[in-house]
Every structure is written in C-alpha cells, then in structure tokens.
Motif scaffolding. Structure first.
Motif, mmCIF file in Angstrom:
data_model
loop_
_atom_site.group_PDB
_atom_site.id
_atom_site.type_symbol
_atom_site.label_atom_id
_atom_site.label_comp_id
_atom_site.label_asym_id
_atom_site.label_seq_id
_atom_site.Cartn_x
_atom_site.Cartn_y
_atom_site.Cartn_z
ATOM 1 N N TYR B 31 21.979 -20.256 7.861
ATOM 2 C CA TYR B 31 21.745 -20.818 9.031
ATOM 3 C C TYR B 31 21.205 -22.160 8.947
ATOM 4 N N TYR B 33 20.199 -25.969 10.753
ATOM 5 C CA TYR B 33 19.495 -26.801 12.202
ATOM 6 C C TYR B 33 19.254 -28.146 11.888
ATOM 7 N N ARG B 98 19.482 -14.694 10.837
ATOM 8 C CA ARG B 98 18.463 -15.091 12.067
ATOM 9 C C ARG B 98 17.510 -13.983 12.405
ATOM 10 N N ASN B 100 13.584 -12.872 12.654
ATOM 11 C CA ASN B 100 12.297 -12.890 12.638
ATOM 12 C C ASN B 100 12.022 -13.969 11.147
ATOM 13 N N GLN B 101 13.136 -14.309 10.586
ATOM 14 C CA GLN B 101 12.825 -14.981 9.324
ATOM 15 C C GLN B 101 12.494 -16.386 9.978
ATOM 16 N N PRO B 102 11.521 -17.096 9.266
ATOM 17 C CA PRO B 102 10.878 -18.080 9.366
ATOM 18 C C PRO B 102 11.886 -19.380 8.923
ATOM 19 N N GLN B 103 12.190 -20.507 9.698
ATOM 20 C CA GLN B 103 12.803 -21.531 9.273
ATOM 21 C C GLN B 103 12.088 -22.452 8.180
ATOM 22 N N PHE B 105 11.758 -25.959 6.597
ATOM 23 C CA PHE B 105 11.992 -27.406 7.148
ATOM 24 C C PHE B 105 12.020 -28.453 5.779
#
Lengths: 114, 114
Positions: B31, B33, B98, B100-103, B105
């Motif tokens: 995923y 973003y 998707r 609770n896994q942290p994105q 950056f």
C-alpha cells in the motif's frame, strides 16, 4: 470527519526531565488506531508509539508512553528521561481501522535543553 | 532497516510546468500513499494506491494530480500544471498491509513553485 488537534505548537524540556505532549481527536467511530510520529530536522517521520482503541492498557515503548483516554478522546505522549536526540517535531495521527489514510495533528516542536 | 526513498529532495519549478515526484517504497510493501505539508500547516492525505489503482483520494487530489507505479518499484506523483499553492513538502509512505501496521515515510520532497 475525523480531526486531530495538537494544542502545543512548541514545547521545551530540560535533558533528563519528563515532558508530556497533548493530543485530542474527534471521531464517532469506536475502532481506530492512534499514533505518535517523530520527525527530526530534515529527516523522515518515524513511528514512536501506537495505540489500538480497543485496548484499555496504555502503550509503552521504553521511555515513551501514552495516556489514552478514550471517553475524553485524548492521547498524550509522555517522554521520560528526555535526551538530546528526542528533539524533533512530533505528530499525533489517527487512522480508522481498516482504512488507509492517516489524519495528522498540527505537530509539536520539542526542544531539549542541555 | 529498509527505508522509503524519495527523489529529488528539493524541486524548483515554474508555475504551469509539469512535475514528477518519485518514491521507492519498501520492497515488500503493498500500500502506497502521498501526503503533503504546506509550510506551517498540517500534514494532509492526498492519495492511497493499492494493486495498481487508487483506493482513496482526498478532495485536494484533483484532475491535476495523478499517481502511478510504472515499473513495480517506483511510485510517482505527477502534477500536470503546477500552481503557486502546490508549493509544499510532499511525503511518500508505504505499508505492508492495512490496519494497525504503521506507515513508513520517506524524507520528503520540497516542491517550490515560482
């Protein structure tokens, strides 16, 4: 729509002391996640700590802990034994369970005084 | 530890020109973003991308914006005809799944429109 508010644009603390950063959020949902991200100057955002809303127990990660008050929609971050490397911008963020986007607060700039 | 990388770190472009911001997400993440942060304002969600299509977009993400994953590793954000108000820091993020896994950056690309 979900919103996240950080009311402290700047905070400072003496090295080795404890500091608490505030965050409140607004949502009508019951299942969601809350995060604190740290962004050092000119560096990427990294996850500090996360909390699942269905868990009553406050999350802790070494010197970092949260005070999660679901009814009050409050999610504060406590940093114990502050270190110079903790100086950064701290962002509180919300994510609806199963959703994809993060909703961020305005950020709090934390300064550590030696 | 694997990182999300973004290039360039700073892009200066004349108003009306097209600009492409590039991101290489973490290799096993699914995923992707884009977020942006106008100076002094909150980090705002732009778009999420999964399985080679947009899964969610904000109202900011109008027809001037597009995203693609052209080669299985890069993830790009294109702004067709830049405006002064597009000046911001643009962050790419990725997550393995998707929930609770942290994105994770990237460092961000500072876009300056003249």
């Amino acid at each position: 729509a979900q919103t996240v508010t950080q009311s402290q644009p700047e905070m400072s603390v003496q090295e080795a002391e404890t500091v608490t950063l505030s965050c409140t959020y607004d949502t009508s949902e019951s299942d969601y996640y809350l995060f604190w991200y740290k962004q050092p100057p000119s560096r990427q955002m990294i996850l500090v700590i996360r909390q699942e809303a269905y868990k009553q127990q406050n999350a802790t990660e070494n010197r970092f802990s949260v005070n999660f008050q679901k009814a009050a929609k409050s999610f504060s971050l406590k940093i114990s034994d502050s270190q110079l490397g903790d100086a950064a911008m701290y962002f509180c963020a919300y994510s609806l369970q199963g959703a994809q986007k993060l909703v961020f607060g305005q950020g709090t700039r934390l300064t550590i005084n030696p | 530890e694997p990182e999300v990388t973004q290039t360039p770190s700073h892009q200066v472009t004349q108003m009306g020109q097209e600009v492409i911001l590039r991101c290489v997400p973490i290799s096993n993440h699914l995923y992707f973003y884009w977020y942006r942060q106008i100076l002094g304002q909150k980090v705002e969600f732009l778009v999420s991308f999964y399985n080679n299509e947009i899964s969610e977009k904000s109202e900011i993400f109008d027809d001037q914006f597009s995203v693609e994953r052209p080669d299985g590793s890069n993830f790009t954000l294109k702004i067709r005809s830049t405006k002064l108000e597009d000046s911001a820091m643009y962050f790419c993020a990725s997550v393995v799944e998707r929930g609770n896994q942290p994105q994770h950056f990237g460092d961000g690309t500072r876009l300056s429109i003249l």
